[in-house]
Enzyme design. Structure first.
Site, mmCIF file in Angstrom:
data_model
loop_
_atom_site.group_PDB
_atom_site.id
_atom_site.type_symbol
_atom_site.label_atom_id
_atom_site.label_comp_id
_atom_site.label_asym_id
_atom_site.label_seq_id
_atom_site.Cartn_x
_atom_site.Cartn_y
_atom_site.Cartn_z
ATOM 1 N N PRO A 5 -7.369 6.854 -0.535
ATOM 2 C CA PRO A 5 -8.704 7.282 -0.106
ATOM 3 C C PRO A 5 -9.839 6.453 -0.710
ATOM 4 O O PRO A 5 -10.941 6.426 -0.162
ATOM 5 C CB PRO A 5 -8.777 8.737 -0.573
ATOM 6 C CG PRO A 5 -7.847 8.801 -1.745
ATOM 7 C CD PRO A 5 -6.715 7.878 -1.359
ATOM 8 N N TYR A 10 8.726 4.634 -4.232
ATOM 9 C CA TYR A 10 7.764 4.182 -5.233
ATOM 10 C C TYR A 10 8.524 3.698 -6.474
ATOM 11 O O TYR A 10 8.758 4.437 -7.430
ATOM 12 C CB TYR A 10 6.792 5.301 -5.585
ATOM 13 C CG TYR A 10 5.891 5.714 -4.438
ATOM 14 C CD1 TYR A 10 5.770 4.916 -3.296
ATOM 15 C CD2 TYR A 10 5.160 6.892 -4.486
ATOM 16 C CE1 TYR A 10 4.957 5.292 -2.238
ATOM 17 C CE2 TYR A 10 4.342 7.272 -3.441
ATOM 18 C CZ TYR A 10 4.239 6.473 -2.315
ATOM 19 O OH TYR A 10 3.421 6.855 -1.270
#
Length: 285
Positions: A208, A53
């Site tokens: 999600p 990341y």
């Protein structure tokens, strides 16, 4: 904050995904630190990150370093389970590459240990299968890291049911989590979720809410989420996370965030109770 379990560790029912704070479109560091602190203030005790990341080639582990700084400057930082990953890389040109070799995974783990400033990583996950390396060899590196005490728990990410079962065998029953993409727009990981429920392994849905660029569109793209949200006086995003929590007690969503207000909103989903009729309606979307 309601809690769930990953292995033998109790964590908040909603975690924080750190990726948006370190890749394209990332905010200034001060806002990211404020976001992590807001999560901790709201009761979050699980933060998900990865060495990949980052943006530039020379800043591998940007998100891990950021999280370590935020935790060190907060009174509840020591209570957080940091879950990181290795095996996925970003050369710095915007692309993503893979290296699932045992050597790389072990070297990546050592580097993550240094950036996080810990003696053992709470949860270390193999980020993504590498077609060039037998899956058993990649997971074998996790087994070795467990045996050496470099990591306390092991998980896999982006794995299918066969890979999950194989990982469990290689780790001698010590596989504690599976992190796969799962959202209203991406439901192909239902078999993995059901398997985790059957085995009692934590299932951590990534993206999600549909991903960084689509989370705000959830209500407009999926009308039932917006309608049920309006009935409860909450956001469609809260409804989405509450729906996931209702699927199984092993589900621990890790919505990504880069603003204090969005993680606070996500955390509130743990208190939202949906009716069986509402859950069935959302399942049918």
């Amino acid at each position: 904050m309601h809690t769930r379990r990953i292995g033998d560790v109790e964590v908040s029912a909603i975690g924080l995904g750190g990726m948006p704070m370190s890749i394209e479109g990332r905010p200034e560091e001060a806002r990211s630190l404020a976001t992590i602190h807001a999560a901790l203030d709201a009761g979050v005790t699980l933060i998900d990150t990865a060495d990949a990341y980052h943006l530039k080639a020379g800043e591998v582990g940007h998100n891990e370093t950021l999280i370590a700084k935020a935790l060190a400057s907060h009174e509840r930082g020591a209570d957080v389970l940091v879950a990181t990953k290795g095996g996925h890389l970003r050369p710095g040109d915007g692309s993503w590459t893979l290296d699932g070799s045992p050597r790389h995974i072990k070297e990546a783990c050592e580097a993550s240990l240094r950036r996080l400033g810990v003696e053992a990583i709470g949860l270390y996950q193999f980020h993504r299968p590498d077609p060039k390396v037998p899956y058993a060899e990649s997971v074998g590196a996790l087994r070795d890291l467990l045996d050496e005490g470099k990591i306390r728990m092991a998980g896999v990410s982006n794995a299918d049911p066969d890979q999950i079962r194989l990982a469990g065998e290689i780790l001698g029953g010590r596989l504690v989590s599976v992190q796969n993409q799962f959202s209203p727009a991406f439901r192909s990981s239902e078999p993995e979720l059901r398997l985790c429920d059957e085995l009692g392994i934590a299932f951590l849905p990534w993206s999600p809410l549909g991903g960084i660029s689509r989370a705000s569109e959830l209500g407009s793209a999926y009308a039932p989420f917006a309608r049920i949200a309006e009935a409860h006086g909450v956001s469609p995003q809260q409804v989405c996370l509450a729906w996931m929590l209702a699927k199984s007690p092993v589900v621990v969503p890790i919505p990504g965030s880069s603003r204090p207000e969005t993680i606070r909103d996500s955390v509130a989903a743990a208190d939202l109770k949906l009716t069986s009729e509402e859950i069935a309606e959302l399942d049918a979307v």
